[in-house]
Design an enzyme around this catalytic site. Structure first.
Site, PDB file in Angstrom:
ATOM      1  N   ASP A 109       0.821  -1.210   0.000  1.00  0.00           N
ATOM      2  CA  ASP A 109       0.000   0.000   0.000  1.00  0.00           C
ATOM      3  C   ASP A 109       0.853   1.257   0.000  1.00  0.00           C
ATOM      4  O   ASP A 109       1.972   1.277   0.516  1.00  0.00           O
ATOM      5  CB  ASP A 109      -0.936   0.015   1.208  1.00  0.00           C
ATOM      6  CG  ASP A 109      -0.198  -0.109   2.533  1.00  0.00           C
ATOM      7  OD1 ASP A 109       0.535  -1.095   2.699  1.00  0.00           O
ATOM      8  OD2 ASP A 109      -0.330   0.796   3.388  1.00  0.00           O
ATOM      9  N   GLU A 173      -0.017  -1.338   5.663  1.00  0.00           N
ATOM     10  CA  GLU A 173       0.943  -0.903   6.688  1.00  0.00           C
ATOM     11  C   GLU A 173       0.747   0.569   7.029  1.00  0.00           C
ATOM     12  O   GLU A 173       0.869   0.966   8.191  1.00  0.00           O
ATOM     13  CB  GLU A 173       2.376  -1.132   6.191  1.00  0.00           C
ATOM     14  CG  GLU A 173       3.463  -0.854   7.221  1.00  0.00           C
ATOM     15  CD  GLU A 173       3.923   0.599   7.262  1.00  0.00           C
ATOM     16  OE1 GLU A 173       4.629   0.977   8.210  1.00  0.00           O
ATOM     17  OE2 GLU A 173       3.566   1.366   6.339  1.00  0.00           O
TER      18      GLU A 173
END
Length: 435
Positions: A109, A173
């Site tokens: 991400d 994350e």
């Protein structure tokens, strides 16, 4: 140095095939994997693992299972889109002996972009004077391609390891990692040590992370037309009393708390290891209204040394004291809630074998002295150490403007990271002897 000749061979191979690593980064940056939309990038990783002859374990997180873990919280991305169609990916390379198992883990991400601020296309890798521009080039698709390139080089040179390797690409994350790395750990990927190549600037290595809480304080007054303001109670005036008290608390904590690893690389960080910040204040939605409700949203961060209940306790006591001293607030007390990111601090002893091995190789590869540092921000390494007592460190490239416009990483730094990781894998997992 142990295995020096072998490492030189590996490092030369890594450098000779640098275009393979840059090509993979180009493919990954080209996928708009903003938090909640990680699948397109994960498909690139799955294809790459397949090319390497590796079988991928692909799964979507189970929120109900995750809720059983003490570190669980609902991330904002989960609240908005859930976990459906947001896979994690792990490939396992079995060792030939009984050496330690090592996890190499990156997150897919990236944070959103404001494209008008960028001079380069954020989702197209741009090569310019040895720099690679694009969202995630530094944080942390660059680190991911560095460890993939390292392991691919070991395989192409037919180097067999004693211990197992986990190659991990996880989700969210940037939002706290619950559905990502925590999910992988709960799935059974429990190594003896772990490296997460966050962009900390090899040869410097991460050894700690901060505790973080996002919070919201709602302060209620009584709304009224401003022409008849005496009929109301200005919630913003009351909220400012809370705000000023929080500023005083922040100053007291800064004066009291010291955590040397947080400022080893940046002396200006000293005195700012802890922070309490109000980032959003929402009051009335019309100029002629006495605001009857004010919402303040902020972030509370602190280095290792305090447990969450201690830090949160100070916040609660401060708000309660303001309420007690104000006639209106004593009858209408502010409401404190926590939302989004909830990270607890962690610290790894730098004398751990993995950290010493990684530092030795980082300094050898770069020819520069490194330091162990961290503790001013949260990251996924906390899941390994705090909850599973697994030593973990960050070994990653030097990146600029991460989370900002025109984020970039240098090719040289990616190469140094890849070599450091490959050499650390050789030393830590061990090399199997030929039969």
């Amino acid at each position: 140095m142990e295995h020096e000749q072998l490492k030189r061979q590996v490092n030369s191979h890594i450098e000779a095939n640098v275009e393979d690593m840059v090509g993979l980064l180009e493919d990954l940056v080209g996928e708009m994997t903003v938090i909640g939309n990680e699948r397109p990038g994960q498909e690139v990783i799955i294809e790459k693992f397949d090319e390497m002859g590796l079988e991928s374990d692909v799964w979507t997180p189970d929120a109900e299972q995750l809720r059983q873990h003490e570190a669980f919280f609902e991330t904002q991305a989960y609240q908005e889109v859930g976990y459906e169609d947001r896979p994690n990916v792990v490939a396992t390379i079995k060792g030939a002996g009984e050496g330690p198992t090592l996890a190499l883990s990156g997150h897919m991400d990236v944070v959103p972009v404001t494209e008008s601020e960028w001079e380069h296309d954020p989702f197209e890798l741009t090569h310019e004077d040895g720099c690679l521009y694009g969202r995630g080039a530094g944080d942390m698709k660059g680190g991911t391609v560095a460890f993939v390139h390292a392991v691919e080089s070991l395989r192409q040179l037919d180097i067999k390891l004693e211990g197992d390797l986990y190659l991990q690409s996880t989700i969210e994350e940037e939002d706290g990692g619950v559905g990502g790395l925590l999910s992988a750990l709960m799935r059974g990927y429990l190594p003896d040590g772990a490296i997460i190549p966050e962009p900390l600037g090899v040869p410097n290595l991460g050894m700690a992370s901060a505790g973080v809480r996002y919070f919201q304080i709602t302060v209620r007054g009584k709304s009224a037309h401003v022409g008849f303001g005496y009929q109301g109670v200005n919630g913003l005036d009351k909220a400012m009393k809370v705000y000023e008290a929080l500023r005083e608390l922040d100053a007291k904590r800064k004066a009291r708390i010291e955590y040397e690893p947080a400022y080893r690389l940046d002396p200006q960080m000293r005195g700012h290891e802890t922070n309490l910040n109000i980032g959003i204040i929402q009051a009335a939605d019309w100029p002629a209204i006495i605001p009857g409700e004010v919402v303040m949203k902020g972030r509370l961060g602190w280095p290792p040394g305090e447990e969450p209940e201690e830090v949160i306790g100070e916040l609660v006591e401060t708000i309660d004291r303001v309420a007690e001293e104000d006639e209106w607030l004593s009858d209408h007390p502010p409401e404190l809630e926590f939302f989004g990111l909830q990270a607890d601090p962690h610290e790894v002893d730098p004398s751990e074998v993995l950290l010493q091995t990684a530092m030795k190789n980082a300094e050898w590869v770069t020819g520069r002295n490194g330091v162990f540092y961290g503790g001013s921000a949260g990251n996924d390494t906390r899941y390994y150490k705090r909850y599973y007592d697994i030593p973990a460190t960050s070994v990653g490239p030097e990146a600029t403007d991460i989370h900002g416009a025109d984020e970039f990483v240098t090719v040289d730094s990616l190469l140094e990271t890849s070599k450091t990781i490959a050499d650390t894998v050789i030393d830590y997992c061990g090399v199997a002897e030929e039969p």
